[in-house]
Design a protein around this motif. Structure first.
Motif, short mmCIF file in Angstrom:
data_model
loop_
_atom_site.label_atom_id
_atom_site.label_comp_id
_atom_site.label_asym_id
_atom_site.label_seq_id
_atom_site.Cartn_x
_atom_site.Cartn_y
_atom_site.Cartn_z
N ASP A 25 0.43 -56.36 -14.39
CA ASP A 25 0.31 -56.57 -12.90
C ASP A 25 1.62 -57.26 -12.28
O ASP A 25 0.69 -58.65 -12.32
CB ASP A 25 -1.05 -56.27 -12.24
CG ASP A 25 -1.44 -55.34 -12.77
OD1 ASP A 25 -1.05 -54.15 -13.02
OD2 ASP A 25 -2.59 -56.10 -13.64
N LEU A 26 2.87 -56.91 -11.92
CA LEU A 26 3.55 -57.64 -10.91
C LEU A 26 4.28 -57.36 -9.25
O LEU A 26 5.09 -55.94 -10.16
CB LEU A 26 4.98 -58.43 -12.34
CG LEU A 26 5.87 -59.26 -11.20
CD1 LEU A 26 5.37 -60.78 -11.12
CD2 LEU A 26 6.89 -59.29 -12.14
N HIS A 27 4.50 -58.29 -8.66
CA HIS A 27 4.88 -57.60 -6.97
C HIS A 27 6.21 -58.65 -6.76
O HIS A 27 5.70 -59.60 -7.02
CB HIS A 27 3.59 -57.64 -6.43
CG HIS A 27 4.20 -56.61 -4.73
ND1 HIS A 27 3.22 -56.53 -3.57
CD2 HIS A 27 5.22 -55.80 -4.93
CE1 HIS A 27 4.10 -55.94 -3.44
NE2 HIS A 27 4.81 -55.84 -3.30
N VAL A 28 7.06 -58.26 -6.98
CA VAL A 28 8.60 -58.69 -6.92
C VAL A 28 8.79 -58.54 -5.16
O VAL A 28 8.82 -56.77 -5.25
CB VAL A 28 9.32 -58.51 -7.27
CG1 VAL A 28 10.70 -60.13 -6.84
CG2 VAL A 28 8.84 -58.76 -8.86
N ARG A 29 8.62 -59.30 -4.05
CA ARG A 29 8.65 -59.03 -3.02
C ARG A 29 10.47 -58.89 -2.14
O ARG A 29 11.07 -59.38 -3.09
CB ARG A 29 8.04 -60.19 -1.97
CG ARG A 29 7.17 -60.20 -2.08
CD ARG A 29 6.44 -61.13 -0.67
NE ARG A 29 6.58 -62.62 -1.09
CZ ARG A 29 5.57 -63.29 -2.22
NH1 ARG A 29 4.27 -62.36 -1.93
NH2 ARG A 29 5.65 -64.05 -2.88
#
Ligand SMILES: Nc1ncnc2c1ncn2[C@@H]1O[C@H](COP(=O)(O)OP(=O)(O)O)[C@@H](O)[C@H]1O
Ligand SMILES: [Mg+2]
Lengths: 268, 264
Positions: A25-29
């Motif tokens: 689970d990864l969220h890169v802005r």
């Protein structure tokens, strides 16, 4: 900008199934610089290929710019460990390759792209080399050409798979500085794979540490050191050293359920 | 990229003048030895004519010999080009399909292993006395190396370049023409260079049977009349032709593939 939800990847290897990635689970802005670090074989390249749309995930969902990834996108560029230049093409026409392949879809004229190519080559100190063939250049210069090629279409996202790891220390320092400069100018979102702890710290806003076999997210470390930072001489040596030490510990740590170290499992 | 350690470099290895002069010296020495042998052992001309006898023979009827050379040259080039036109696409298909490769490969091997001399008369029976049996013989001779080297070359595309093309959303057609075929060119040329010498041999073999023209026919006729010197003149012309064709290919390769120059 990039969103991975419960992403997993299982390969059918010769000796049964290999779980390369699990529960990512990864969220890169947007505009963020994320480095991915982990031992060799822990699934870093696989993760990049999933984001690039070169490989469909066996589970979970990958999104770029709010859309599910179904294949390679033109606003996402990929840079490899090796320069991957076409040996018969001049420096300039290697940089222009993405434009040439994706005819018509460009939002600029060919001439405008050509100007942009010259600009980029100048930015990385390769003005005057436009007509050379790749084999006439050093490894570092080749990788610079490769960098220009991945920038030619002004990508929103750059995926970089250990792009500097085959270079000597000095060239590597130079290139990582150039990359930061370009990054600050273009506000591209970058996911950068490395196995060098120092590189990970110096470049990143956040470092993602992966565990090996299966690749899971061990920890995400924020790096608050002010930019520009440098691999060589550094005004923030103590901070870099402190975080590097922490990352080192994280990478060396074995998960409790793991019986043997990875390298032993790998060697047959 | 990484260079292998070089042997000692001198004028003899690096100068373009030396690149032309050295082969000529090699040739001159060989001819000198031949000449010396005919003089020292006073060999009869009907057994082994001296180089001078051969040159004289040529100038007795230069028009005729050049015309026959032209005939053989034309057959050679036609057959060679036909082999490229047929061989390269077949190689491409073989590389694309494992099934096809398994189906066709043994067949290719079989055809290649047939002694070509044995089928020369058959070709005449099937195709008559014209140019066709000659062209087909040349085709048969040089087909195999062209197919093998092209197939090999098509398989040698580095994976990172394929992945690059994929990441750029290149179509299969673009991947083929902009990458795979281009990457295979040096190896394809290696096949061409092997094939061109075989092509010359093919034209001569086919002219031994059912021909009224060509250097092969001249050689065969001179055998019948025990005119060894004429046979040598024809053989010399064949050699010159073979060498010229080979170096024409080398030049073409230099011109088309400057990025793939041989590095030692
Ligand atoms: N196409 C594939 N088929 C089978 N196994 C693969 C494939 N690609 C990668 N793997 C396996 O997945 C694991 C992760 O590979 P990779 O992402 O290349 O690791 P890294 O880049 O971190 O070194 C490795 O064990 C590798 O053997
Ligand atoms: Mg990798």
């Amino acid at each position: 900008m990039i969103r991975l939800d419960g992403v997993g990847q299982v390969f059918d290897g010769r000796e049964g199934q290999v779980t390369a990635l699990e529960k990512i689970d990864l969220h890169v802005r947007g505009g963020e610089f994320v480095t991915l670090i982990g031992r060799s074989g822990c699934g870093k390249s696989t993760l990049l290929r999933l984001i690039a749309g070169l490989l469909p995930p066996t589970s979970g969902a990958v999104q770029v710019a709010g859309e599910p990834v179904t294949g390679p996108r033109r606003d996402v560029s990929f840079m490899f460990q090796r320069p991957a230049l076409l040996p018969w093409r001049s420096v300039l026409s290697n940089v222009m390759l993405p434009v040439e392949i994706d005819k018509g879809a460009g939002d600029r004229s060919k001439a405008a792209y050509r100007d942009r190519a010259h600009q980029l080559l100048e930015l990385v100190g390769l003005q005057g080399f436009e007509r050379r063939l790749p084999h006439e250049l050093s490894g570092g210069m080749q990788q610079r050409v490769s960098l220009c090629r991945s920038l030619i279409r002004d990508p929103q996202v750059m995926l970089m798979d250990e792009p500097f790891s085959a270079l000597d220390a000095l060239t590597r320092t130079e290139l990582s500085e150039e990359l930061q400069r370009i990054k600050m100018e273009l506000s591209t979102t970058i996911v950068f794979v490395t196995h060098s702890i120092e590189e990970a710290v110096v470049l990143a806003d956040r470092v993602v540490v992966l565990t090996p076999r299966p690749g899971r997210m061990r920890e995400v470390v924020d790096i608050d050191i002010p930019r520009p930072r440098s691999l060589g001489q550094n005004a923030h040596l103590t901070e870099v050293a402190a975080i590097s030490g922490r990352l080192h510990a994280l990478l060396a740590e074995k998960e409790s359920d793991e019986v043997r170290p990875v390298d032993e499992v790998r060697s047959r | 990229m990484t260079r292998r350690t070089m042997p000692k470099r001198t004028w003899l290895t690096d100068s373009p003048v030396a690149a032309v002069v050295l082969p000529i010296i090699g040739l001159a020495v060989a001819i000198g030895l031949w000449w010396g042998a005919t003089v020292v052992f006073s060999i009869e001309p009907y057994l082994l004519p001296s180089p001078w006898d051969v040159v004289v023979k040529f100038f007795e009827q230069p028009g005729y010999l050049l015309q026959e050379t032209g005939t053989s040259l034309l057959e050679t080039i036609e057959g060679f080009l036909l082999a490229i036109v047929i061989g390269v696409p077949i190689a491409v298909l073989i590389v694309r399909s494992v099934v096809l490769e398994r189906l066709v490969y043994p067949l290719l091997l079989m055809v290649n292993s047939i002694p070509k001399v044995a089928i020369a008369p058959l070709l005449v029976i099937w195709m008559g006395f014209g140019q066709w049996p000659k062209v087909v013989m040349v085709l048969l001779m040089c087909f195999f190396p062209i197919v093998i080297s092209t197939a090999q070359g098509m398989k040698s595309t580095p994976t990172e370049l394929v992945e690059l093309m994929r990441s750029l959303n290149a179509s299969r057609v673009q991947e083929f023409f902009k990458l795979r075929l281009r990457y295979a060119m040096p190896q394809i040329f290696t096949g061409f260079k092997v094939a061109i010498s075989l092509a010359v041999i093919g034209s001569v073999i086919s002219e031994f049977v059912g021909a009224t023209k060509g250097l092969g026919y001249v050689i065969q006729q001179s055998g019948a009349s025990a005119d060894t010197t004429l046979a040598f003149a024809a053989i010399s012309l064949l050699s010159v032709m073979s060498i010229a064709l080979f170096y024409a290919l080398v030049l073409l390769e230099h011109w088309l593939l400057p990025w793939a120059q041989e590095k030692r």
